[in-house]
Write a protein that holds these residues in place. Structure first.
Motif, short mmCIF file in Angstrom:
data_model
loop_
_atom_site.label_atom_id
_atom_site.label_comp_id
_atom_site.label_asym_id
_atom_site.label_seq_id
_atom_site.Cartn_x
_atom_site.Cartn_y
_atom_site.Cartn_z
N ASP A 546 -24.11 -0.34 -67.74
CA ASP A 546 -23.95 -0.21 -66.30
C ASP A 546 -24.74 0.98 -65.76
O ASP A 546 -25.16 0.98 -64.60
N ASP A 547 -24.93 1.98 -66.61
CA ASP A 547 -25.66 3.17 -66.19
C ASP A 547 -27.17 2.98 -66.21
O ASP A 547 -27.91 3.83 -65.74
N THR A 549 -30.16 1.85 -64.68
CA THR A 549 -30.38 1.52 -63.25
C THR A 549 -31.69 0.82 -62.97
O THR A 549 -31.87 0.26 -61.89
N SER A 552 -32.55 -4.82 -65.44
CA SER A 552 -31.56 -5.83 -65.07
C SER A 552 -30.98 -6.48 -66.34
O SER A 552 -31.73 -7.02 -67.15
N ASN A 566 -25.25 -5.87 -64.26
CA ASN A 566 -25.20 -4.40 -64.30
C ASN A 566 -25.80 -3.77 -63.03
O ASN A 566 -26.31 -4.47 -62.13
N ARG A 567 -25.71 -2.42 -63.00
CA ARG A 567 -26.20 -1.69 -61.83
C ARG A 567 -27.70 -1.87 -61.66
O ARG A 567 -28.21 -1.91 -60.53
N GLU A 570 -28.28 -4.92 -59.76
CA GLU A 570 -27.97 -4.70 -58.35
C GLU A 570 -29.14 -4.03 -57.64
O GLU A 570 -29.52 -4.44 -56.53
N ASN A 571 -29.72 -3.02 -58.33
CA ASN A 571 -30.81 -2.27 -57.72
C ASN A 571 -32.05 -3.14 -57.54
O ASN A 571 -32.74 -3.05 -56.52
N SER A 576 -24.71 -7.33 -54.84
CA SER A 576 -23.64 -6.54 -55.46
C SER A 576 -23.00 -7.39 -56.55
O SER A 576 -23.09 -8.62 -56.55
N LYS A 577 -22.36 -6.70 -57.50
CA LYS A 577 -21.68 -7.42 -58.61
C LYS A 577 -20.65 -8.39 -58.07
O LYS A 577 -20.52 -9.52 -58.56
#
Length: 909
Positions: A546-547, A549, A552, A566-567, A570-571, A576-577
């Motif tokens: 998740d960390d 960034t 994907s 994961n984050r 999202e980026n 969003s999740k």
């Protein structure tokens, strides 16, 4: 010439006879001793009587010794012997004497009875010759005595026997017959005629044709054959049951017996005598018995005294697979030539009047098959209370016996597996108390065997887990389930808590009621602790993922529904999740035109239509992953290029989803475009720029190295996680990602050490020992066991495990042998690398591997309709082989046989 020679020879013979006779007479005249020798040796008495002086008579010594008197004490006169002769016989003596004196041609020859000195009768044949003067007057009488007492007594005894037999015949109402085979002369008694309702006068004149006319035509041929057998010496007695026409028109049954009593000079039968007995009633009774036997549902047969079939039930034909439709009249030993001498002796003993039976006897048939029988034989009696033959009743118990053998094998395997199992085993009564435990359970719980069998499950299970255990036991007891599997906390004797996997099965009795329980108790503390550590590691990994960034990481189920987001995703994608998890299909993240193009390419390659998610998964290959450039579509509709690594997620070897790791390569693509624009200027510069672009891509994604390092550190600290399926997927994805960015520095390998308890074992000797222990069962089931392993080959193993492994596979080969062929189990060895490969081959029923491959070594898995099979043997055996650092492979064809290949560590390595 031949006749003259014969005549001449005859004259010489007469001359010699006259010469010798004259010579003998001359010697007698000259030498009295010769006459004494003759009269002492050849006669039992000699006397010479003076008829002119009748009182004077000379008797030689043998005369008196024959009568028991001392010759020196007896006078030479007539009155000395007259009182010793029977009075009636004395009259005959004097009558013959008078007639002989008057007429020399009348012989003086009679048998007289003398009274011996001891009081018994002496029979004497007395012969005499009157010596006459020139005028023919008798003046002397020369006589000779011959003792015929023994002959006379024999004659009297024979006469008495004849009289007795005649009395018996008259008392038993037997008809008698005498037949001159040569002349046809026949003599019947009155009873013979009355049996057929006639008198002899009515039948006269009688001859052998009299019998033939009254006999049934169908029985004449049989009678003649039996007579010829008797004449030829094939039978000691002629015996025939035949029908005769009674005077009233009915057919009656008679038993005709006889034997030849005289033969002519050429050895041909002359006179024959026999008996004739009516057996109509007994014959009708016998026919009723035969009818009863033929219709009875049991296997019953009736025999005569020569063990010839009189009747047999249909069940008899079925049980013994008799194809001959009619065995009546045939010998039992002809129908069953394989019958042993022991059974023949039993039949003979039964014919003497004894009733014999057996609850279990082995009968090996001519074709090599074996039948197990329970039987009883008893004599049956005629109306005359004589034994007429044997009644035999049998029951084929082969199936029950074979089931018993299989059960014994199964029980033996279960006992050995129970005792030598690598996990704890316990038998529990209906109240939960231990009745039997193995050494492994004692070791696991820290008790002795004697201590443990005094306890129950409630004494060792944690109180908080006891309620759940009771619920499962209640379900087992009430038949709601056949087995249960649960994880429980148990107390060791020292108070320590361990985690166990408790697998319980219910064993039912013949009334389908719970009898007892069998449980396997495996210490899974290490597994629980590993699971706890795994959960912690997964939590850490989820945080790490998740960390991330700028990368994907997206997971889906097998249908493409998003399960991980994961984050970094999202980026990069702008979702969003909460917007996509379990709501969106991963295909929405890709450019549709690009997906369609890939679908068309793969459809051509695989020669079938490829659509949707399969455009990403069809080319994953054997490795389970693939890397390819794709175009992602953001939430706002804008596009950007990514390098996507797709991996398969499996659980229990089944696909449960996919994991995609995507890196934004927009910058790389931009640099590539820039480099291409300068291509026309200078190729070398473009190469440097391309290299620079790669370097930049690596630098931009240096943080991915952190992920790899963190994953490696996690595995180094927790070696047991290396085989975890999720960790494998993360590792694969990480390796694929890292491969596009930096070189892989090191792959962490784990070495699993072999248990220090392994010792050197001679495999050939261990096999021989196991074969010897099951030899009786192999003989019972006609299975040949061949040990062709190398004599000096050695392995590293645990003795108890090796014994259990060998016994399990050998007895399985016996248990599942085929009845359609000669069965065998063959054990052979070969060296393959660091392993000794033991091959155990049989030609039994085989296993359908297409159907059962996945569950072959599972607990409670069975593959044949065998009531005694528990499905525990292969499960335990696999654990034992793996505990010794080995493995098992199997090849099998249904109804052809099975080959198990067991890999064990070679002692030399």
């Amino acid at each position: 010439m031949i006749r003259n020679r014969s005549s001449s020879t005859q004259n010489i013979d007469n001359l010699d006879e006259n010469y010798l006779k004259k010579e003998l007479y001359s010697l007698i005249k000259r030498d009295d001793s010769i006459f004494d020798f003759i009269q002492k040796s050849s006669l039992d008495g000699l006397w010479f009587w003076d008829l002119d002086n009748p009182e004077n008579e000379w008797m030689n010594p043998k005369f008196w010794t024959t009568l028991g008197y001392d010759p020196d004490e007896m006078p030479h006169n007539v009155s000395a012997w007259q009182d010793l002769i029977n009075k009636e016989d004395l009259k005959v003596v004097f009558s013959n004497f008078t007639k002989h004196c008057k007429d020399p041609s009348h012989p003086y020859d009679q048998i007289v009875r003398y009274t011996h000195k001891l009081g018994h009768t002496v029979w004497i044949q007395c012969r005499g010759l009157a010596i006459r003067d020139d005028k023919g007057k008798p003046i002397r009488m020369l006589g000779a005595h011959t003792d015929i007492t023994k002959l006379k007594k024999t004659e009297i005894r024979l006469q008495r026997q004849v009289d007795r037999y005649q009395h018996i015949i008259e008392g038993t109402h037997l008809g008698t017959w005498e037949w001159n085979v040569k002349t046809g002369e026949t003599i019947f008694n009155e009873r013979w005629a009355s049996i057929a309702g006639y008198t002899l006068l009515e039948l006269g004149p009688v001859s052998i044709d009299t019998w033939a006319k009254l006999s049934h035509p169908d029985d004449l041929e049989k009678s003649n054959l039996l007579l010829q057998d008797h004449f030829a010496g094939k039978s000691s007695v002629y015996e025939c049951e035949a029908r005769m026409k009674h005077k009233n028109g009915e057919w009656i049954w008679v038993l005709d017996k006889g034997r030849v009593v005289s033969w002519d000079a050429e050895g041909n039968p002359e006179w024959m005598i026999g008996s004739h007995q009516e057996i109509t009633k007994s014959k009708k009774d016998l026919e009723k018995n035969k009818l009863f036997i033929e219709q009875t549902p049991s296997a019953i047969a009736m025999f005569d005294t020569d063990m010839r079939y009189l009747a047999a039930s249909q069940k008899w034909y079925q049980d013994y697979n008799i194809n001959d439709d009619n065995i009546i009249g045939k010998s039992h030993y002809e129908v069953f030539p394989e019958i042993s001498e022991e059974w023949k002796a039993d039949h003979k003993e039964c014919l003497s009047g004894k009733v014999l039976k057996s609850d279990e006897s082995r009968f090996k048939r001519l074709d090599g098959s074996v039948q197990w029988l329970t039987w009883e034989i008893r004599p049956w009696y005629t109306d005359e209370n004589k034994i007429g033959g044997i009644l035999m009743h049998t029951a084929d118990i082969t199936r029950a016996r074979e089931a018993e053998i299989r059960l014994r094998i199964s029980e033996d395997i279960f006992r050995r597996n129970f005792e030598n199992a690598a996990i704890g085993m316990v038998m529990v009564d209906k109240n939960g108390y231990f009745t039997k435990v193995n050494d492994k359970l004692c070791e696991t719980l820290g008790y002795t065997n004697q201590e443990l069998v005094k306890l129950s499950f409630k004494d060792i299970i944690h109180q908080d887990d006891l309620k759940g255990s009771n619920i499962w036991f209640e379900k087992l007891f009430n038949g709601k389930t056949l087995n249960a599997n649960m994880e429980e906390r148990c107390f060791r004797k020292n108070g320590d808590i361990i985690y166990v996997n408790l697998s319980v099965s219910v064993i039912k009795n013949e009334y389908n009621e719970p009898s007892y329980f069998v449980a396997q108790v495996a210490d899974i503390s290490h597994r629980i602790f590993a699971r706890q550590k795994l959960n912690e590691a997964i939590a850490k990994l989820e945080n790490i993922i998740d960390d991330i960034t700028q990368v994907s990481i997206i997971g889906t189920d097998q249908n493409g529904l998003i399960t991980t987001f994961n984050r970094g995703a999202e980026n990069l994608l702008g979702y969003s999740k909460e917007e996509v998890m379990f709501k969106k299909h991963a295909i929405i993240l890709h450019k549709r035109e690009e997906v369609q193009k890939r679908e068309e390419e793969l459809s051509l390659i695989f020669n079938r239509e490829i659509k949707g998610l399969e455009a990403f998964t069809a080319s994953l290959g054997k490795e389970g992953y693939s890397t390819r450039e794709w175009t992602h579509v953001r939430k706002d509709g804008t596009h950007f290029p990514v390098q996507l690594t797709m991996s398969v997620i499996k659980e229990n070897n089944e696909v449960i989803g996919y994991l995609g790791v995507a890196v934004d390569i927009s910058e790389i693509k931009k640099v590539e475009q820039d480099l291409k624009s300068w291509l026309s200027v200078a190729e070398d510069q473009n190469k440097r720029l391309r290299n620079f672009a790669h370097i930049v891509s690596h630098n931009l994604k240096s943080h991915s190295g952190n992920f790899q390092m963190l994953l490696d550190l996690l595995i180094q600290e927790n070696p047991e996680l290396e085989d975890n399926e999720i960790i494998k997927l993360f590792k694969t994805a990480s390796e694929n990602l890292t491969e596009t960015i930096v070189h892989l520095n090191e792959v962490v390998l784990m070495n699993t050490s072999v248990d220090e308890n392994l010792t050197g074992l001679n495999l050939h000797e261990s096999i021989n020992k196991s074969i010897e222990s099951v030899s009786a069962i192999a003989i019972e089931t006609n299975v040949i066991i061949n040990n062709i392993s190398e004599p000096d080959i050695g392995i590293l193993g645990i003795p108890a495990y090796l014994d259990s492994i060998l016994l399990n596979f050998i007895t399985n080969g016996i248990k599942y042998s085929s009845n359609e062929r000669d069965s065998y189990v063959t054990l052979s060895t070969r060296i393959e690398g660091d392993f000794v490969v033991l091959s155990i081959e049989d030609n039994g029923l085989g296993i359908d591997l297409k159907k059962h491959q996945a569950k072959l070594f599972g607990m409670y898995k069975t593959f044949h309709n065998n009531k005694e099979a528990r499905g525990i043997g292969l499960f335990i055996t696999k654990n034992q082989v793996e505990a010794m650092g080995g493995k098992i492979e199997v090849e099998s064809i249904v109804n052809k046989g099975t080959i198990f290949k067991i890999y064990m560590k070679h002692e030399k390595n």
